[in-house]
Design a protein around this motif. Structure first.
Motif, mmCIF file in Angstrom:
data_model
loop_
_atom_site.group_PDB
_atom_site.id
_atom_site.type_symbol
_atom_site.label_atom_id
_atom_site.label_comp_id
_atom_site.label_asym_id
_atom_site.label_seq_id
_atom_site.Cartn_x
_atom_site.Cartn_y
_atom_site.Cartn_z
ATOM 1 N N HIS A 25 -3.235 74.434 42.418
ATOM 2 C CA HIS A 25 -4.723 74.390 42.572
ATOM 3 C C HIS A 25 -5.269 74.089 41.248
ATOM 4 N N HIS A 75 -14.901 75.599 40.847
ATOM 5 C CA HIS A 75 -13.265 76.026 40.542
ATOM 6 C C HIS A 75 -13.326 76.884 39.018
ATOM 7 N N ASP A 156 -12.454 80.697 46.224
ATOM 8 C CA ASP A 156 -12.135 79.670 47.137
ATOM 9 C C ASP A 156 -11.517 79.860 48.380
ATOM 10 N N HIS A 160 -6.036 74.835 50.542
ATOM 11 C CA HIS A 160 -5.274 74.529 49.173
ATOM 12 C C HIS A 160 -5.275 75.669 48.361
HETATM 13 FE FE FE2 Z 1 -10.018 75.001 45.202
#
Ligand code: FE2
Length: 204
Positions: A25, A75, A156, A160
């Motif tokens: 990630h 992020h 998030d 992924h």
């Molecule tokens: Fe992400």
């Protein structure tokens, strides 16, 4: 725009995630930074005859710029509040959740429902437009961004972020996220916005 460099995060106390999941990630995050730096370097506005909203190199670059820059910011907010430290709720965030949602369990149920309903991100925010707190979701980094909404808790929910460890079980991933959520970080975000802590924005 100045060149951006990746920030480092300490995941050593994060529980129930493998190093592989977290490092993959993080690697994805660094690629968004590479993307933004490349776009900024190559973006040009030299000939206005070639600029149009159907297809142009400037249009493509501009779309990539907002996508990658929002991805970087989101992020960083996510990694910053995913530490495995200070996981017992307290302080300003506890007061806000009780006032706005009635109880932590009510808040959690609503947050989780939106997390299971969206494709990209879910967050609790403080909206400077009306001074209200609410949860909202985005389908991608740059789709559905709410103007003036300051992120407080950021999750998030792209596949992924959990697929290596949890497959398609996003519900369990949401539970695990909250077991690692750093309420000290969340309180810093709130207190900064409420001018209770006059210092640098915690996510800068
Ligand atoms: Fe992400």
């Amino acid at each position: 725009m100045n060149k951006i460099t990746a920030k480092n995060y300490n995941f050593s106390n994060v529980k129930f995630f493998t190093p592989m999941q977290l490092s993959e990630h993080y690697n994805l995050y660094t690629r968004y930074i590479d993307c933004l730096n490349k776009v900024n370097l190559e973006m040009s506005y030299s000939d206005t005859n070639e600029c149009n909203q159907n297809y142009s190199s400037t249009r493509s670059a501009q779309k990539s710029k907002t996508f990658c820059f929002d991805a970087i910011k989101l992020h960083e907010l996510y990694f910053e509040n995913l530490t495995g430290n200070n996981t017992t709720i307290y302080g300003s965030i506890s007061e806000v959740i009780d006032d706005v949602f009635g109880s932590y369990s009510n808040f959690f149920e609503k947050f989780k429902c939106i997390a299971l309903s969206m494709r990209g991100w879910v967050m609790l925010c403080f909206d400077k437009y009306n001074g209200e707190y609410y949860i909202y979701g985005q389908d991608s980094h740059d789709d559905g961004v709410m103007l003036y909404a300051e992120p407080l808790i950021v999750l998030d929910v792209y596949e992924h972020s959990y697929m290596i460890d949890y497959g398609t079980n996003r519900s369990l991933y949401v539970d695990v996220f909250f077991e690692n959520l750093d309420f000290k970080v969340v309180n810093s975000r709130i207190n900064y916005l409420l001018n209770l802590e006059p210092k640098e924005p915690p996510h800068i």
